[in-house]
Design a protein around this motif. Structure first.
Motif, short mmCIF file in Angstrom:
data_model
loop_
_atom_site.label_atom_id
_atom_site.label_comp_id
_atom_site.label_asym_id
_atom_site.label_seq_id
_atom_site.Cartn_x
_atom_site.Cartn_y
_atom_site.Cartn_z
N VAL A 1 0.85 -1.21 0.00
CA VAL A 1 0.00 0.00 0.00
C VAL A 1 0.88 1.25 0.00
CG1 VAL A 1 -1.70 1.31 1.33
CG2 VAL A 1 -1.93 -1.16 1.15
N LYS A 2 1.98 1.22 0.79
CA LYS A 2 2.87 2.39 0.84
C LYS A 2 3.49 2.66 -0.53
CE LYS A 2 4.43 2.48 5.66
NZ LYS A 2 5.52 2.16 6.58
N ASP A 3 3.85 1.58 -1.24
CA ASP A 3 4.50 1.74 -2.55
C ASP A 3 3.53 2.19 -3.63
OD1 ASP A 3 6.76 0.93 -1.37
OD2 ASP A 3 6.68 -1.15 -2.07
N GLY A 4 2.21 2.12 -3.31
CA GLY A 4 1.21 2.54 -4.30
C GLY A 4 0.79 1.44 -5.24
N SER A 5 1.35 0.24 -5.11
CA SER A 5 0.96 -0.86 -6.01
C SER A 5 -0.40 -1.44 -5.63
CB SER A 5 2.04 -1.95 -6.01
OG SER A 5 2.34 -2.33 -4.68
N THR A 7 -4.16 -0.41 -3.43
CA THR A 7 -4.93 0.56 -2.64
C THR A 7 -5.49 -0.17 -1.42
OG1 THR A 7 -7.04 0.09 -3.71
CG2 THR A 7 -5.62 1.77 -4.74
N VAL A 8 -5.93 0.63 -0.47
CA VAL A 8 -6.49 0.03 0.75
C VAL A 8 -7.77 -0.72 0.42
CG1 VAL A 8 -7.52 0.55 3.00
CG2 VAL A 8 -5.45 1.72 2.30
N LEU A 33 -5.37 -6.88 10.86
CA LEU A 33 -4.37 -6.62 9.80
C LEU A 33 -4.70 -5.32 9.07
CD1 LEU A 33 -1.98 -7.41 8.04
CD2 LEU A 33 -3.55 -8.76 6.62
N LEU A 34 -5.98 -5.15 8.73
CA LEU A 34 -6.39 -3.93 8.03
C LEU A 34 -6.09 -2.70 8.89
CD1 LEU A 34 -7.81 -2.52 5.68
CD2 LEU A 34 -10.01 -2.99 6.79
N SER A 35 -6.39 -2.77 10.19
CA SER A 35 -6.17 -1.62 11.09
C SER A 35 -4.68 -1.31 11.21
CB SER A 35 -6.75 -1.91 12.47
OG SER A 35 -8.16 -2.05 12.40
N LEU A 44 -2.02 8.43 3.38
CA LEU A 44 -2.06 8.22 1.92
C LEU A 44 -3.48 8.06 1.39
CD1 LEU A 44 0.79 5.51 1.79
CD2 LEU A 44 1.04 7.97 1.44
N LEU A 45 -4.47 7.99 2.28
CA LEU A 45 -5.85 7.67 1.87
C LEU A 45 -6.52 8.83 1.14
CD1 LEU A 45 -7.09 5.85 5.11
CD2 LEU A 45 -6.37 4.79 2.97
N GLN A 46 -7.39 8.47 0.20
CA GLN A 46 -8.22 9.46 -0.50
C GLN A 46 -9.52 9.65 0.29
OE1 GLN A 46 -7.06 10.94 -3.34
NE2 GLN A 46 -5.20 9.71 -2.94
#
Length: 990
Positions: A1-5, A7-8, A33-35, A44-46
């Motif tokens: 997710v951090k690398d942008g490959s 999305t959440v 895990l999600l939390s 990074l979230l939209q």
């Protein structure tokens, strides 16, 4: 997710099977895990992603209780998102308030809820305020029943923010108060080795900030505080009183009105009955705050003046105690009255109008000095309060209407036979003098007359010294009166030739005159009057030929030194003093030295070492605070005086022969002694002042230090050389002069009649370089270490380590602008102690003591925390040093060990057997100072763990019986203290 490959939301889809699993544990792991991902990636979230996630997590709040902790962690991550859509914060909190029973959760999960609320209050304040009182009610439900101190600190902060940031409390003020006040007073003791570091004081202050944050709590809080003030627990009393003081800062008359009688009743009872100084102090502070709070209230025509009625109650309950003959409640009553009166000028006038006439009346009624002293001390307390407001207002002041009786009482105390009453009278005099516009011109003249009488003729030295201090305090306020009335009187006394001229009384009177002249020399206009008087007296004394002349000259120099210190902060006074005193002292000294060269019996007193040493601090203090421009002006005269005999700038400069202190010749010995005055001057100059002919001056000083037969002159020249070298800018010139010094020292140290002079020069130059971290310092220190093995110079070289480490009083210290680097002692220790230890182990038996002495000197001047860290490696050597026969080594080692017993008991415990044996042995030393130091160490031993000491208790008590009969009182005193402490060892409660 951090690398942008990813999305959440893709992650949520991938976790789908977990998140929808029928087993709550599996669902919980998926949400966990999600939390955890969200906690790292929330920034990074939209906005759209946040919306979906919030809805998902809100829905999950209704899930199985095993899932809730992970859901709350996810919501905590989302509460930190900046792109949170409006309305979502309110939605999340509503869901938590509705779906989660917070107090049934674990501590960490409850902390997470508080964090979510805190985050939203920080970023979504206006949205939350839109909830109105529902938000307050929801939080009350969340907090109700909280017990963990970590969570309480956060919860208290939330309540504080609710109140101070004006959230709507609505009908829930009392509920909010109840949910926080149930913890008052805080009763919390942190567990041992608590990793969280929360202290009781943190909770107390945090809760107090809440309780004292709004007047809306007053009707509930004040009854609670009154109840807790009556508690038997001192901590509850103190907390209640401190909270009351804090509340008074924001309360008004309206909040306090109903509770004033009960509050006053509780405060009065505590002050009248308590045995605790802490409780009394807090009661007085609370009363002061109450009075200040009522003083701030704006009065309208139809409201009662609560301050007036409150002070009326205090006066009614306290005033009559001031009249009681047994005076038992006099002080508590006076303290209460002063606490209330000190809150405002209005309160002060109300109380003093009633109390001051009564105190003055009581003073005349009670003839005993002890009772008069008590009354005058109370009167003094009220007078000191007036100082807060400075100028005495003519229209409202009770003080001005009572000026005559107050002055009469104070003046009568000054003439009372009781010294203690005189001392209180003198303190009152200072306060009256500080009240601008209170003393009339005739009163001021009387004040000066009383101070002169007490300073010069009062038998008791306490009163005399106090009168001089008072004169020093009042002189800057009334310079004309003191310079016009006091200085001439003192001059007259100083010059008077009496029949009992030779008696001790007259000598003592002269001493006091000199001290009094110095004491009043605070203001430049007075200094211009006193300095000529002191210098005139110095000339007169110096011309006499009596045995006490030396002491008289020293006394004048001590007074001149005090004046110099008092002038330092005033540029005008400092320059006047410098250009008046320094040339005069130099002229008198040169006169005496040149006379000595031609007529050996005249002017002898000024050439005594004791007198020259007394002149050094005078010249030094007159020079250190000069501006660089004025210092340069002065140095352009003084250095040519010593190098070229240029005497034209000196007053009365017709001398019997030329002044050539650096020339050879037996008859010039007296002139060479005056190099000490050159040292006092040039070594005190600011570092940025250029010294004319500096290289020539350094060479002359170097030659003199190595060739002079007089130890005083040789040492002085070495110190002066070192002082200049320390400040000399780095570079080729400095390197050359230092090489020249080494070339002179090395042959001198090797052999010949002047080895001692060469060692003295080595020590002072080494110190100058050690202080400024000069590279050559290590080479010179090694040379000094080598001399410890020399049978002739070894003991003196060992004592030299004390000189290197200690503060020097006249040169090479910060006050005279020397280049002193911080931590030079620690650096010296690190570089040289291993060499000292190595040298000790390799030395012959006849010189081992020199290494021990050097080591003990270094350790004695080392900061104790540094010494404690090095103790394990050095302790065996220190214990060996105690067996050395040299008393200096013994004394130095004992003074080194005493603080270590207190600061490093665990390490010292390992050697307790040796320590007990050595200390008891040295308690019978023939040297008194060693006996005292050993007994102090025996006392300090009792700070070691009791279990370690108990086997030695009987032996030590037996051994300490002998010094109880020592012929010296100071030894007996230490023996009593040490033996008493050993007797109590192991007693209950110790």
């Amino acid at each position: 997710v951090k690398d942008g490959s990813w999305t959440v939301l893709q992650l949520v889809e991938a976790l789908g099977s977990c998140l929808e699993n029928t087993d709550p544990r599996t669902r919980g792991r998926g949400i966990q895990l999600l939390s955890q991902v969200l906690l790292q990636c929330y920034s990074l979230l939209q906005e759209k992603e946040v919306l979906h996630l919030v809805l998902f997590y809100e829905n999950r709040l209704q899930d199985h209780h095993l899932v809730i902790p992970s859901v709350l962690q996810g919501l905590r991550a989302l509460s930190m998102c900046e792109v949170l859509s409006p309305g979502l914060a309110v939605s999340v909190l509503k869901a938590i308030f509705q779906e989660v029973h917070v107090q049934s959760l674990m501590q960490l999960d409850r902390h997470t809820v508080y964090s979510i609320i805190t985050n939203f209050m920080g970023t979504r304040e206006e949205e939350l305020k839109g909830l109105g009182a529902d938000f307050t009610f929801g939080f009350i439900q969340v907090m109700d029943g909280e017990k963990d101190p970590r969570n309480l600190l956060v919860a208290f902060q939330i309540v504080h923010d609710l109140i101070t940031k004006n959230y709507t409390l609505g009908p829930f003020v009392e509920e909010l108060f109840e949910v926080t006040s149930c913890y008052f007073p805080i009763d919390f003791t942190p567990p041992p080795n608590d990793p969280h570091g929360i202290q009781r004081e943190d909770l107390i202050l945090s809760l107090r900030a809440v309780l004292a944050s709004t007047p809306q709590f007053a009707e509930f809080l004040l009854p609670l505080l009154i109840e807790k003030m009556d508690s038997d627990l001192q901590s509850a009393k103190l907390d209640s009183l401190q909270t009351l003081t804090a509340c008074c800062a924001i309360y008004g008359q309206k909040e306090l009105q109903e509770f004033l009688p009960s509050l006053w009743s509780s405060l009065r009872r505590e002050v009248f009955q308590t045995a605790s100084e802490k409780v009394e102090a807090e009661c007085l502070a609370a009363l002061h705050s109450l009075s200040a709070c009522l003083s701030r209230s704006v009065l309208s025509s139809d409201t009662e003046d609560l301050l007036d009625s409150f002070l009326g109650s205090i006066l009614q309950d306290c005033r009559h105690h001031l009249c009681e003959p047994d005076m038992k409640l006099v002080w508590p009553s006076a303290k209460l009255l002063q606490a209330a009166a000190g809150a405002s000028l209005r309160a002060y006038h109300r109380v003093t109008r009633s109390v001051l006439p009564l105190l003055l009346e009581q003073y005349t009624k009670h003839p005993q000095s002890s009772q008069r002293r008590t009354i005058l001390e109370m009167l003094l307390g009220f007078l000191e309060l007036q100082q807060k407001w400075g100028h005495v207002e003519e229209d409202e002041s009770t003080l001005l209407s009572l000026r005559a009786p107050i002055c009469s009482v104070v003046f009568s105390a000054l003439t009372d036979p009781s010294v203690q009453l005189q001392l209180v009278g003198i303190r009152a005099l200072i306060v009256l003098g500080s009240l601008q516009g209170f003393l009339s011109p005739s009163d001021l003249e009387l004040v000066v007359d009383h101070l002169i009488r007490l300073a010069l003729h009062e038998e008791d030295s306490q009163s005399s010294e106090a009168a001089m201090e008072a004169a020093g305090s009042l002189a800057p306020l009334y310079p004309k009166v003191f310079s016009g009335r006091m200085v001439p009187r003192l001059e007259e006394e100083l010059q008077s030739e009496r029949e009992e001229e030779s008696s001790r009384d007259h000598c003592s009177l002269q001493q006091r005159c000199l001290q009094a002249l110095a004491a009043v020399s605070i203001h430049t206009s007075i200094v211009r009057e006193t300095v000529p008087v002191l210098l005139q007296h110095l000339r007169k004394v110096q011309k006499g030929s009596k045995a006490r002349n030396t002491q008289d000259v020293v006394s004048v120099c001590q007074s001149l030194h005090r004046v110099a210190l008092q002038c330092q902060q005033d540029a005008e006074g400092c320059w006047y003093y410098h250009q008046t005193v320094v040339p005069c002292l130099l002229a008198m000294a040169v006169q005496a030295a040149t006379q000595e060269s031609t007529h050996p019996l005249l002017g002898k007193a000024l050439l005594e070492e004791e007198v020259l040493a007394a002149m050094v601090p005078v010249i030094s203090a007159a020079t250190t605070h000069l501006s660089p421009e004025l210092a340069a002006q002065s140095v352009s005269h003084v250095v040519p005086l010593f190098l070229d005999g240029e005497v034209s700038f000196l007053p009365q400069n017709s001398f019997p022969c030329s002044f050539q202190p650096f020339e050879d010749g037996e008859c010039l010995e007296a002139q060479r002694r005056l190099v000490v005055l050159l040292m006092a001057f040039v070594c005190s100059l600011p570092r940025n002042v250029a010294i004319p002919q500096q290289e020539r001056l350094l060479r002359e000083l170097l030659a003199l230090s190595c060739s002079c037969n007089c130890p005083f002159t040789a040492t002085t020249a070495a110190k002066c050389f070192a002082g200049l070298v320390n400040k000399h800018p780095a570079g080729q010139q400095l390197d050359e002069i230092l090489q020249l010094a080494v070339n002179r020292m090395e042959p001198g140290l090797a052999e010949g009649p002047r080895r001692t002079q060469a060692l003295t020069l080595l020590l002072w130059v080494t110190k100058a370089l050690v202080l400024r971290y000069h590279p050559l310092s290590s080479r010179l220190t090694d040379k000094l270490l080598g001399l410890l093995g020399d049978v002739e110079l070894g003991p003196a070289a060992a004592d030299g380590f004390s000189l290197l480490m200690a503060e020097s009083p006249d040169v090479l210290h910060k006050d005279c602008h020397a280049d002193v680097r911080i931590m030079f002692r620690q650096r010296f220790f690190t570089d040289n102690v291993p060499k000292l230890v190595q040298g000790f182990h390799g030395a012959g038996p006849d010189v081992k003591a020199n290494y021990l002495k050097g080591l003990s000197h270094v350790l004695n001047h080392l900061p104790k925390p540094v010494l404690v860290t090095e103790l394990p490696t050095l302790l065996s050597l220190l214990l060996e040093a105690l067996s050395c026969s040299d008393r200096v080594v013994q004394l130095s080692t004992l003074s080194c060990l005493q603080p270590l017993l207190l600061e490093a008991p665990q390490i010292m415990s390992l050697h307790v057997d040796t320590l007990v044996t050595k200390f008891l042995s040295l308690a019978s030393s023939p040297t008194m100072a060693v006996r005292i130091a050993a007994l102090r160490c025996a006392y300090a031993l009792t700070s070691l763990p009791t279990t370690v000491l108990l086997p030695y208790k009987a032996r030590v008590i037996r051994a300490l019986a002998k010094p109880l009969d020592d012929k010296k009182r100071l030894v007996r005193k230490e023996a009593v203290a040490a033996r008493g402490e050993w007797f109590l060892l192991g007693s209950p409660g110790r």
